[in-house]
Design an enzyme around this catalytic site. Structure first.
Site, PDB file in Angstrom:
ATOM      1  CG  MET A  59      -1.915  -1.190   1.138  1.00 42.31           C
ATOM      2  SD  MET A  59      -3.440  -0.916   2.024  1.00 42.31           S
ATOM      3  CE  MET A  59      -2.840  -0.687   3.684  1.00 42.31           C
TER       4      MET A  59
ATOM      5  CG  HIS B 149       8.121   0.384   5.959  1.00 45.55           C
ATOM      6  ND1 HIS B 149       8.367  -0.962   6.006  1.00 45.55           N
ATOM      7  CD2 HIS B 149       6.773   0.524   6.104  1.00 45.55           C
ATOM      8  CE1 HIS B 149       7.246  -1.611   6.204  1.00 45.55           C
ATOM      9  NE2 HIS B 149       6.249  -0.738   6.250  1.00 45.55           N
TER      10      HIS B 149
ATOM     11  CG  HIS C  26       7.009  -1.970   2.096  1.00 42.53           C
ATOM     12  ND1 HIS C  26       6.789  -0.817   2.807  1.00 42.53           N
ATOM     13  CD2 HIS C  26       5.816  -2.625   2.079  1.00 42.53           C
ATOM     14  CE1 HIS C  26       5.523  -0.763   3.193  1.00 42.53           C
ATOM     15  NE2 HIS C  26       4.909  -1.843   2.782  1.00 42.53           N
TER      16      HIS C  26
ATOM     17  CD  GLN D  10      -6.000  -3.721   2.421  1.00 44.69           C
ATOM     18  OE1 GLN D  10      -5.883  -4.152   1.285  1.00 44.69           O
ATOM     19  NE2 GLN D  10      -5.053  -3.890   3.340  1.00 44.69           N
TER      20      GLN D  10
HETATM   21  P1  AMP Z   1       1.437  -2.914   3.533  1.00 43.20           P
HETATM   22  O1  AMP Z   1       2.046  -1.938   2.583  1.00 43.20           O
HETATM   23  O2  AMP Z   1       1.488  -2.499   4.959  1.00 43.20           O
HETATM   24  O3  AMP Z   1       0.101  -3.429   3.067  1.00 43.20           O
HETATM   25  O4  AMP Z   1       2.392  -4.182   3.489  1.00 43.20           O
HETATM   26  C1  AMP Z   1       2.773  -4.777   2.261  1.00 43.20           C
HETATM   27  C2  AMP Z   1       3.542  -6.042   2.554  1.00 43.20           C
HETATM   28  O5  AMP Z   1       4.686  -5.735   3.342  1.00 43.20           O
HETATM   29  C3  AMP Z   1       2.729  -7.072   3.352  1.00 43.20           C
HETATM   30  O6  AMP Z   1       3.019  -8.360   2.841  1.00 43.20           O
HETATM   31  C4  AMP Z   1       3.265  -6.906   4.744  1.00 43.20           C
HETATM   32  O7  AMP Z   1       3.166  -8.081   5.520  1.00 43.20           O
HETATM   33  C5  AMP Z   1       4.719  -6.568   4.475  1.00 43.20           C
HETATM   34  N1  AMP Z   1       5.319  -5.870   5.612  1.00 43.20           N
HETATM   35  C6  AMP Z   1       4.866  -4.728   6.201  1.00 43.20           C
HETATM   36  N2  AMP Z   1       5.660  -4.386   7.245  1.00 43.20           N
HETATM   37  C7  AMP Z   1       6.617  -5.343   7.315  1.00 43.20           C
HETATM   38  C8  AMP Z   1       7.752  -5.578   8.181  1.00 43.20           C
HETATM   39  N3  AMP Z   1       8.032  -4.761   9.192  1.00 43.20           N
HETATM   40  N4  AMP Z   1       8.506  -6.662   7.956  1.00 43.20           N
HETATM   41  C9  AMP Z   1       8.230  -7.508   6.928  1.00 43.20           C
HETATM   42  N5  AMP Z   1       7.202  -7.350   6.074  1.00 43.20           N
HETATM   43  C10 AMP Z   1       6.411  -6.281   6.258  1.00 43.20           C
END
Ligand code: AMP
Length: 268
Positions: free
Chosen positions: A21, A25, A28, A55
């Site tokens: 999304m 960081h 990612h 979501q």
């Molecule tokens: P998001 O952008 O928050 O929807 O996350 C995108 C992907 O990055 C998802 O598969 C999350 O599980 C993964 N993700 C987010 N934060 C972390 C983290 N600190 N360590 C590992 N994977 C992460």
């Protein structure tokens, strides 16, 4: 996107997708690096960036979700990502088909955020159909989500392999998250209590002092002035069924730090 993906398929290129999304960081980055290893030098790493309204169960959370596309693109370029797919809209205005998983979605995030997993499963299936990756990479940070998506792939016979990456943490243990930027200085210090709470549960399991552990963890977190616990759960990491705390079991928690809702999980 799909036209491009069909071309890559035709050319025999291995495509690995990292759905996000945005507000990218270190977590990612970990996923992107894993994706590159899986794709190989000749394969294609695709990062999708889309803040998926379906979501979000909280309009304010959706409104305040950080959006940093220009910075995200730079990071992707620096990491050697081949394609950034950042659509502004993903749904027909009268979209009426959704993907619903009915077992793993029960409990924890599914209970706390009604409709959340329906939105996640639907957008991920749509992304798979558009990008047609061989492999997709997800983070353990969202354990329930990753487990649920493996179910979606299995039960709908999708031809995508799901790979997972361990949670990337700050030096004080706080799981890196796009929402962390919303914490002010004091809240950021308090947020370290989530990882400490997991440590507390681990210690309790090793010493066998398990009575009232959930409540102890809750109270421990809520000693911080700006925290409010939503749930603390122990569960079998494969079946996702709630279970007594013991070695090898996974623990997950959700808590508000001020107005920001954070989640974390780890095997204890
Ligand atoms: P998001 O952008 O928050 O929807 O996350 C995108 C992907 O990055 C998802 O598969 C999350 O599980 C993964 N993700 C987010 N934060 C972390 C983290 N600190 N360590 C590992 N994977 C992460």
């Amino acid at each position: 996107m799909q036209k491009g993906a069909l071309g890559w398929r035709h050319d025999g290129l291995r495509v690995v997708l990292v759905p996000t999304m945005g507000a990218l960081h270190a977590g990612h980055t970990g996923l992107i690096r894993r994706a590159r290893k899986l794709a190989g030098a000749k394969g294609l790493v695709v990062v999708s960036i889309y803040v998926n309204p379906a979501q979000f169960n909280d309009a304010r959370d959706l409104r305040d979700y950080p959006r940093t596309l220009a910075r995200d693109k730079k990071l992707c370029r620096a990491e050697g990502v081949n394609v950034v797919f950042a659509p502004s809209e993903m749904y027909a205005p009268d979209a009426s088909v959704f993907v619903e998983e009915t077992a793993v979605a029960c409990g924890m995030e599914g209970d706390s955020r009604p409709g959340h997993f329906r939105g996640v499963a639907t957008i991920v299936v749509k992304l798979f159909n558009l990008v047609m990756p061989e492999v997709a990479v997800f983070g353990e940070k969202d354990w329930q989500q990753t487990t649920l998506l493996k179910r979606v792939v299995r039960d709908l016979d999708l031809s995508v392999l799901i790979k997972t990456v361990p949670t990337v943490r700050e030096p004080d243990g706080l799981a890196v998250s796009s929402r962390n930027v919303r914490l002010n200085g004091s809240q950021r210090s308090q947020a370290a209590v989530l990882w400490q709470a997991i440590g507390l549960a681990r210690k309790a399991v090793r010493s066998g002092s398990l009575r009232g552990l959930k409540q102890k963890v809750r109270l421990f977190i809520e000693k911080q002035p700006d925290t409010r616990v939503e749930y603390v759960e122990f569960f079998d990491e494969q079946t996702m069924k709630p279970t007594k705390p013991q070695r090898g079991v996974r623990m997950a928690l959700a808590a508000y730090i001020g107005g920001t809702r954070l989640i974390d999980n780890a095997r204890i």
